[in-house]
Design an enzyme around this catalytic site. Structure first.
Site, PDB file in Angstrom:
ATOM      1  N   HIS A   1      -0.581  -4.259   1.391  1.00  0.00           N
ATOM      2  CA  HIS A   1      -1.489  -5.239   1.999  1.00  0.00           C
ATOM      3  C   HIS A   1      -2.897  -4.676   2.167  1.00  0.00           C
ATOM      4  O   HIS A   1      -3.112  -3.465   2.108  1.00  0.00           O
ATOM      5  CB  HIS A   1      -0.971  -5.662   3.375  1.00  0.00           C
ATOM      6  CG  HIS A   1       0.157  -6.648   3.319  1.00  0.00           C
ATOM      7  ND1 HIS A   1       1.460  -6.273   3.110  1.00  0.00           N
ATOM      8  CD2 HIS A   1       0.161  -8.005   3.423  1.00  0.00           C
ATOM      9  CE1 HIS A   1       2.224  -7.353   3.096  1.00  0.00           C
ATOM     10  NE2 HIS A   1       1.465  -8.422   3.281  1.00  0.00           N
TER      11      HIS A   1
ATOM     12  N   LYS B   1      -4.835  -5.477   8.145  1.00  0.00           N
ATOM     13  CA  LYS B   1      -3.581  -5.970   8.738  1.00  0.00           C
ATOM     14  C   LYS B   1      -3.168  -5.080   9.909  1.00  0.00           C
ATOM     15  O   LYS B   1      -3.198  -3.858   9.786  1.00  0.00           O
ATOM     16  CB  LYS B   1      -2.484  -5.983   7.660  1.00  0.00           C
ATOM     17  CG  LYS B   1      -1.167  -6.526   8.119  1.00  0.00           C
ATOM     18  CD  LYS B   1      -0.228  -6.761   6.938  1.00  0.00           C
ATOM     19  CE  LYS B   1       1.144  -7.244   7.409  1.00  0.00           C
ATOM     20  NZ  LYS B   1       1.053  -8.463   8.216  1.00  0.00           N
TER      21      LYS B   1
END
Ligand SMILES: NC(=O)c1ccc[n+]([C@@H]2O[C@H](COP(=O)([O-])OP(=O)(O)OC[C@H]3O[C@@H](n4cnc5c(N)ncnc54)[C@H](O)[C@@H]3O)[C@@H](O)[C@H]2O)c1
Ligand SMILES: O=C(O)C1=N[C@H](C(=O)O)CCC1
Length: 251
Positions: free
Chosen positions: A136, A140
């Site tokens: 990701h 995040k």
């Protein structure tokens, strides 16, 4: 023409919330009636007459939002991650006192990601080894991703049902974290890299062969068909639904 579904978005200034606001505004059967972010009064959702609220906020506030919305009789579609079994059980119990209200919590609304989880569960019983790698963007806040947790839990359940032994692993010496997180006996590894959006690989191994199931979300628009499906369906699904797979006819 049937009545428009009145939709509120929580986390509307965020990466996902802003994308949901645009998707709702572009959908002919939906009407955006409220867009809230941190510091806004949740009472605005009911004051605006919302039928459904979509929550893409942060793991620390999402559960409280859901309980308040359920109390107000508003259906909820939750994309925020960080949910554990205990938090889900509290929502399920709360909904028992609120017949007719529906809550959908889904760690991933991208159709390809839901299929990846489905295929991984199907394949799990046929392989001795399995590990999950999620990749990701570095903004995040939670790791591993909600999707990777859900994927690993599904794989673990399929392995248990098939009576498989534990995944083989001879490691006796390692640096902390080198073997990733243990989710129900399945190792999950989290990569954070500028340029990425949301990606997952499920690696399944047998002697002499490997199956890799990979999904890539290159853009947050990939989540919108699933979010809008949830908004349209949740009013007719009282109680708690966990995972978009329950709204797709996957067999
Ligand atoms: N289910 C899925 O398909 C999916 C897809 C992408 C992201 N996510 C998850 O969605 C969540 C949000 O991701 P993001 O990238 O949009 O994060 P983000 O940080 O860009 O956005 C979160 C927003 O929530 C706001 N917020 C914080 N507290 C709030 C409150 N009490 N009320 C209203 N708004 C509040 C923040 O100010 C921010 O604007 C994360 O948990 C992420 O893992 C899920
Ligand atoms: O960008 C994020 O954050 C994402 N979070 C979800 C998760 O934790 O699984 C889904 C994919 C994007």
């Amino acid at each position: 023409m049937s009545e428009l579904i009145r939709v509120a978005v929580l986390g509307a200034a965020g990466r996902m919330g802003a994308t949901v606001v645009r998707a709702v505004q572009d959908a002919p059967d939906l009407e955006l009636v409220a867009a809230l972010d941190a510091g806004d009064d949740l009472a605005r959702v009911t004051a605006a007459g919302a039928h459904v609220a979509v929550d893409f906020t942060v793991p620390s506030v999402t559960e409280a939002n859901v309980h308040a919305l359920v109390d107000a009789g508003v259906h909820v579609v939750v994309g925020t991650t960080g949910w554990d079994d205990e938090a889900l059980a509290r929502v399920r119990d709360h909904l028992a006192d609120r017949p007719g209200v529906g809550v959908l919590v889904a760690p991933n609304f991208a159709l390809g990601a839901v299929l990846t989880m489905h295929f991984a569960r199907q394949a799990a019983r046929w392989f001795e080894s399995v590990e999950v790698v999620e990749l990701h963007h570095p903004d995040k806040v939670d790791a591993p991703s909600g999707t990777a947790r859900h994927t690993a839990q599904g794989i673990a359940a399929a392995r248990r049902a098939a009576g498989l032994d534990a995944v083989p692993d001879a490691t006796t010496q390692s640096l902390d974290g080198a073997r990733g997180a243990d989710v129900d006996g399945v190792r999950v590894h989290a990569v954070r890299l500028r340029g990425l959006v949301a990606h997952e690989e499920v690696l399944l191994g047998n002697a002499g062969e490997q199956l890799t199931i990979r999904h890539d979300s290159f853009d947050r628009v990939s989540f919108m068909p699933g979010v809008l499906l949830g908004v349209r369906r949740v009013p007719a699904r009282p109680g708690l639904t966990v995972g978009l797979e329950h709204l797709l006819d996957l067999g």
